[in-house]
Design a protein around this motif. Structure first.
Motif, PDB file in Angstrom:
ATOM      1  N   UNK A 723       0.844  -1.191   0.000  1.00  0.00           N
ATOM      2  CA  UNK A 723       0.000   0.000   0.000  1.00  0.00           C
ATOM      3  C   UNK A 723       0.876   1.236   0.000  1.00  0.00           C
ATOM      4  N   UNK A 724       0.661   2.096  -0.992  1.00  0.00           N
ATOM      5  CA  UNK A 724       1.477   3.306  -1.090  1.00  0.00           C
ATOM      6  C   UNK A 724       1.124   4.296   0.011  1.00  0.00           C
ATOM      7  N   UNK A 725      -0.156   4.366   0.394  1.00  0.00           N
ATOM      8  CA  UNK A 725      -0.600   5.273   1.444  1.00  0.00           C
ATOM      9  C   UNK A 725      -1.208   4.466   2.582  1.00  0.00           C
ATOM     10  N   UNK A 726      -1.448   5.134   3.702  1.00  0.00           N
ATOM     11  CA  UNK A 726      -1.977   4.444   4.874  1.00  0.00           C
ATOM     12  C   UNK A 726      -3.351   3.867   4.569  1.00  0.00           C
ATOM     13  N   UNK A 727      -3.518   2.551   4.715  1.00  0.00           N
ATOM     14  CA  UNK A 727      -4.804   1.940   4.346  1.00  0.00           C
ATOM     15  C   UNK A 727      -5.865   2.000   5.443  1.00  0.00           C
ATOM     16  N   UNK A 728      -5.513   2.369   6.653  1.00  0.00           N
ATOM     17  CA  UNK A 728      -6.475   2.394   7.743  1.00  0.00           C
ATOM     18  C   UNK A 728      -6.460   1.139   8.584  1.00  0.00           C
ATOM     19  N   UNK A 729      -5.732   0.131   8.180  1.00  0.00           N
ATOM     20  CA  UNK A 729      -5.567  -1.089   8.973  1.00  0.00           C
ATOM     21  C   UNK A 729      -4.168  -1.621   8.708  1.00  0.00           C
ATOM     22  N   UNK A 730      -3.692  -2.485   9.590  1.00  0.00           N
ATOM     23  CA  UNK A 730      -2.320  -2.970   9.515  1.00  0.00           C
ATOM     24  C   UNK A 730      -2.224  -4.415   9.058  1.00  0.00           C
ATOM     25  N   UNK A 731      -3.302  -5.182   9.132  1.00  0.00           N
ATOM     26  CA  UNK A 731      -3.270  -6.606   8.800  1.00  0.00           C
ATOM     27  C   UNK A 731      -4.457  -6.934   7.907  1.00  0.00           C
ATOM     28  N   UNK A 732      -4.212  -7.730   6.875  1.00  0.00           N
ATOM     29  CA  UNK A 732      -5.300  -8.205   6.021  1.00  0.00           C
ATOM     30  C   UNK A 732      -6.024  -9.360   6.710  1.00  0.00           C
ATOM     31  N   UNK A 733      -7.356  -9.266   6.789  1.00  0.00           N
ATOM     32  CA  UNK A 733      -8.119 -10.354   7.408  1.00  0.00           C
ATOM     33  C   UNK A 733      -8.093 -11.612   6.559  1.00  0.00           C
ATOM     34  N   UNK A 734      -7.829 -11.451   5.255  1.00  0.00           N
ATOM     35  CA  UNK A 734      -7.782 -12.614   4.369  1.00  0.00           C
ATOM     36  C   UNK A 734      -6.525 -13.439   4.577  1.00  0.00           C
ATOM     37  N   UNK A 735      -5.535 -12.882   5.269  1.00  0.00           N
ATOM     38  CA  UNK A 735      -4.284 -13.587   5.472  1.00  0.00           C
ATOM     39  C   UNK A 735      -3.166 -13.126   4.564  1.00  0.00           C
ATOM     40  N   UNK A 736      -3.474 -12.233   3.604  1.00  0.00           N
ATOM     41  CA  UNK A 736      -2.411 -11.696   2.747  1.00  0.00           C
ATOM     42  C   UNK A 736      -1.443 -10.858   3.592  1.00  0.00           C
ATOM     43  N   UNK A 737      -0.206 -10.787   3.153  1.00  0.00           N
ATOM     44  CA  UNK A 737       0.803 -10.009   3.880  1.00  0.00           C
ATOM     45  C   UNK A 737       0.777  -8.578   3.376  1.00  0.00           C
ATOM     46  N   UNK A 738       0.495  -7.641   4.267  1.00  0.00           N
ATOM     47  CA  UNK A 738       0.328  -6.236   3.927  1.00  0.00           C
ATOM     48  C   UNK A 738       1.565  -5.450   4.332  1.00  0.00           C
TER      49      UNK A 738
END
Length: 866
Positions: A723-738
């Motif tokens: 994510x280039x900008x702050x997405x509003x969350x730190x962890x993907x609930x799907x399990x993807x690495x953010x």
């Protein structure tokens, strides 16, 4: 053999007739058995040395004072160790252990065996670590924590022209709108345009963009934040529009006024030089005289580097030695013209003292660069030795100069400047010593012009060869490149620099107060034009090539062999041949292709798939600062641009706004089309402007997002999300690495390394082959789902170690490394500071590995049923 001291004593009866310095003979006498004659003792030691008796050889090294040469080596090792630690050790514990080690070394100084040597080495090692800690505390540079646009007010300490404007070194006095809560004290700012520059010592004001000094662009490369910390620079940036000159600043302290006066002299010399010599010629002349080298064009800089002539534009030992040497020789010749003066005074000592003063003046007008300071210290020690009737050029003087530098600026140890400078100096002294011990033959026995021609030609060739060979390993380690025709470039350029450019430049400085400098500058410009033409021609031969990152331990192995080889005098130095041979084998032996990897820049603007020497990028125009370092470190031969798709049409144009359901549905349909196209051409990115880039790489899905609103959509359709900008969350609930901006701010650039076998799942693992497969993997596209069984952790205890390499459909474990690792060290601590709260944030944990399962849910093919 001849010792380095003034007095020597021949030892009767010794087969080799060794000449031992008188001041070192006491070291032998302490080991002489009672009643044995001194001659018999030395003869017995000589016989043992002939049988490669290490103890006897070491006693001879002690007799000639060679252990003193190891003092700066031990100090430098301790300094390097302290800077390499992930966390700062306890100051109290370091001081206690250091004091105990010094006390033990003093008690055991007269002992026998290896114990006194080991205790002295440990004491010096810990003292070096203490020196590093003291300098770090003394600097205490305030580093900017995050990028900010603000109105800046400050005082110009120095200025330097660039290709497009001016670069200012500014002491910040105030910031406004917004006020920076933790402002850096000194910053460098670039102002573009041809308007008159702000004067030195004047107050400057303007709207500017400040950024923290750059972290390494990938793990293991140059840390510009570290360099800036020890240069006292807390931020870099640029002005929006021309800055305002608001007059002379209030009178500063005495040191600051002296600094401003010196900078005005430098600026005046540079201005007069530019008035006579234009373009690259004038910029080149100023690089040699005043140290201003940013005005040189990029093409000329590249040509000089590729021709092995980049050392000419950095004021270092070459320039300082030539300037002081010309002044020394000329003054001594003038004094010798008067027989009365030659008989009344020591012309050599007067000339040496005047040469030190001339070198100091050159140091001041050159901008007090670190390389120039190092060169001045070395030169001053050697000239002072001449004043006190000591050998001017000796290894002991080089060791003394190194001690001064290590005490004053310990951080220089880890930089390429000091390493290459001292390596070249030591190699030249040792090399010329071996050359002079050769039996005279051929032209060396003649007495006519041919002898002088032989001396000049052999000296130039030998200097270029020894200097090039001794610094090449450091160039490989730090810059990952070699100038293959560097010897040719130096042979063509250095005679002109030595006999035309530097003398003419020195005469122009002497004549400048009388405004008679123009003729000398014209001569200097002619010589520099020759150097630039030679550099361009040599560069055109194509001899410069990149080596890629050196293997782990390469430089340490080289140093373990190089230092004994140049510092010792007996056959003990031959022990250095073994580690040097191993280091050469490491760099020259064919290596296995590097595993495929995914690189993420610290700002998120550039992501690359790398396999072999090919990289697929997320943009057609990558930022040069980042990509050029990637290209050199990875020895890239080809880059694959992204496939640019039609822009996404949305009702909401604000990049940071929340999107309505209709816009999100339209984005989801467009993403499905992108995924379909990416499945047909894996290995390259497919990008929608201001939306996302998507790519399949070795059965992994990676997606970068340019809108925070698309972060959730990316989490549902990718394995790794940037994510280039702050997405509003730190962890993907799907399990993807953010990978979020907060993570990149703390840890810098990310590098995901795939297991070696993953690179060979398609024939030879060549990205270029995958681009030409239009019907590739329709099944992979259909397997893209909203869930990804991803496990994050140190290791997968349930799977055997060989699981990732058994089948391309099995679990795949990626290793993660980041470019910033020592977050608690002073030069990185600003990355944890939060200017909103005024507190330091906790470290965001980054796992060492990511494990992707192979059940088909992550875009990777499902394993067949047993």
């Amino acid at each position: 053999m001849r010792g380095s001291g003034a007095g020597t004593s021949e030892i009767d009866g010794a087969e080799s007739r060794r000449a031992v310095p008188a001041r070192f003979r006491a070291a032998f006498r302490k080991r002489q058995p009672k009643g044995e004659r001194e001659a018999d003792f030395y003869q017995r030691d000589a016989g043992r040395a002939g049988r490669f008796d290490i103890a006897a050889l070491w006693r001879e090294e002690q007799a000639f004072g060679r252990p003193f040469l190891m003092v700066p080596v031990a100090l430098a090792a301790g300094i390097g160790w302290w800077f390499s630690l992930a966390e700062s050790p306890s100051s109290l514990g370091l001081g206690i252990y250091g004091g105990l080690a010094v006390f033990a070394a003093v008690l055991l100084r007269n002992g026998r065996g290896l114990l006194p040597v080991a205790s002295a080495c440990i004491a010096l090692f810990l003292c070096g670590a203490l020196l590093a800690e003291l300098e770090t505390a003394r600097r205490a540079t305030v580093m900017l924590d995050s990028a900010v646009t603000t109105h800046i007010t400050g005082v110009v300490e120095s200025r330097e022209p660039t290709e497009t404007g001016w670069r200012y070194l500014v002491q910040v006095t105030a910031t406004d709108d917004p006020v920076i809560h933790r402002p850096p004290e000194r910053v460098t700012l670039v102002a573009r345009g041809n308007l008159p520059p702000v004067g030195i010592g004047h107050a400057i004001q303007g709207l500017g963009r400040l950024l923290p000094p750059s972290a390494p662009v990938m793990p293991g490369l140059v840390d510009f934040g570290f360099l800036s910390y020890f240069d006292g620079i807390g931020a870099v940036g640029f002005f929006y529009g021309p800055p305002a000159d608001i007059g002379v600043a209030p009178a500063p302290g005495l040191n600051a006024r002296a600094g401003f006066a010196i900078e005005r002299i430098r600026d005046g010399i540079a201005g007069r030089t530019r008035a006579v010599l234009a373009g690259d010629t004038g910029a080149f002349a100023n690089a040699i005289i005043t140290g201003e080298r940013r005005a040189l064009s990029d093409d000329m800089l590249d040509a000089l580097r590729n021709a092995g002539l980049a050392h000419i534009i950095a004021i270092s030992g070459l320039h300082m030695a030539l300037a002081a040497g010309i002044f020394f020789s000329s003054l001594r010749l003038l004094l010798a013209l008067s027989p009365r003066a030659a008989e009344a005074v020591s012309t050599k000592k007067i000339a040496a003292a005047a040469a030190i003063a001339a070198a100091l003046f050159y140091l001041l007008i050159s901008g007090m660069q670190v390389s120039a300071e190092r060169a001045f210290i070395m030169l001053a020690v050697m000239l002072a030795a001449a004043i006190f009737d000591r050998p001017a050029i000796s290894l002991r003087n080089v060791a003394l100069a190194a001690l001064v530098i290590l005490i004053v600026t310990p951080a220089e140890v880890v930089g390429p400047g000091m390493q290459m400078s001292f390596a070249a100096t030591l190699a030249l002294i040792a090399g010329y010593g071996a050359w002079q011990r050769r039996p005279a033959e051929g032209f060396r026995q003649s007495r006519g012009p041919l002898r002088w021609l032989w001396i000049a030609a052999s000296g130039i060739v030998l200097t270029a060869l020894i200097g090039g060979l001794s610094t090449t390993p450091f160039a490989i380690h730090h810059f990952s490149r070699i100038a293959g025709y560097g010897l040719l470039g130096n042979l063509l350029a250095m005679p002109v620099v030595t006999f035309i450019v530097m003398p003419a430049g020195l005469l122009s400085l002497i004549a400048m107060p009388l405004n008679l400098h123009a003729p000398f500058l014209f001569v200097m410009g002619w010589g520099l034009d020759w150097v630039m033409r030679a550099a361009t021609w040599v560069d055109g031969l194509g001899g410069a090539f990149t080596t890629g990152r050196a293997p782990e331990g390469f430089l340490l192995l080289f140093l373990a062999g190089f230092l004994p080889l140049v510092l010792l005098r007996t056959r003990l130095r031959l022990l250095g041949v073994i580690p040097m041979a191993v280091s050469v084998a490491l760099i020259s032996w064919p290596r296995e292709p590097s595993p495929s990897q995914i690189l993420v820049a610290d700002d998120g603007n550039l992501v690359a798939f790398v396999t072999g020497d090919v990289a697929a990028l997320t943009t057609k125009r990558p930022p040069s600062f980042v990509f050029e370092q990637w290209e050199t470190a990875l020895a890239l031969a080809e880059t694959l641009p992204p496939v640019e798709e039609s822009a996404l049409v949305l009702d909401e144009e604000d990049r940071f706004a929340r999107l309505e359901a209709a816009d999100m549905a339209s984005a989801a349909r467009a993403l499905r089309d992108t995924i379909t196209e990416a499945g047909r051409t894996p290995g390259i990115f497919h990008c929608k402007k201001d939306a996302w880039c998507y790519g399949l790489f070795m059965e992994l899905r990676l997606m970068t997002v340019d809108r925070p609103a698309f972060a959730g959509l990316a989490c549902d359709n990718a394995d790794i999300v940037v994510s280039r900008y702050r997405p509003g969350f730190q962890i993907c609930r799907s399990g993807a690495y953010l990978v979020t901006p907060a993570m990149r701010r703390q840890h810098g650039a990310f590098q995901f390394t795939l297991p070696p076998t993953a690179s060979r799942t398609r024939d030879d693992g060549d990205i270029r082959r995958s681009v030409a497969e239009p019907d590739r993997g329709e099944a992979i596209v259909q397997q893209a789902s909203n869930a990804n069984p991803l496990r994050v952790g140190k290791a997968d205890a349930a799977a055997p170690p060989s699981t990732p390499s058994q089948s391309p459909c099995g679990p795949m474990t990626l290793s993660i490394s980041t470019s910033v690792r020592a977050l608690t060290r002073p030069w990185n601590r600003h990355r944890l500071y939060d200017w909103r709260s005024g507190e330091y944030l906790p470290v965001i944990a980054v796992p060492e590995t990511l494990t992707f399962s192979g059940n088909g849910g992550s875009g990777r093919p499902a394993c067949p049923a047993p």
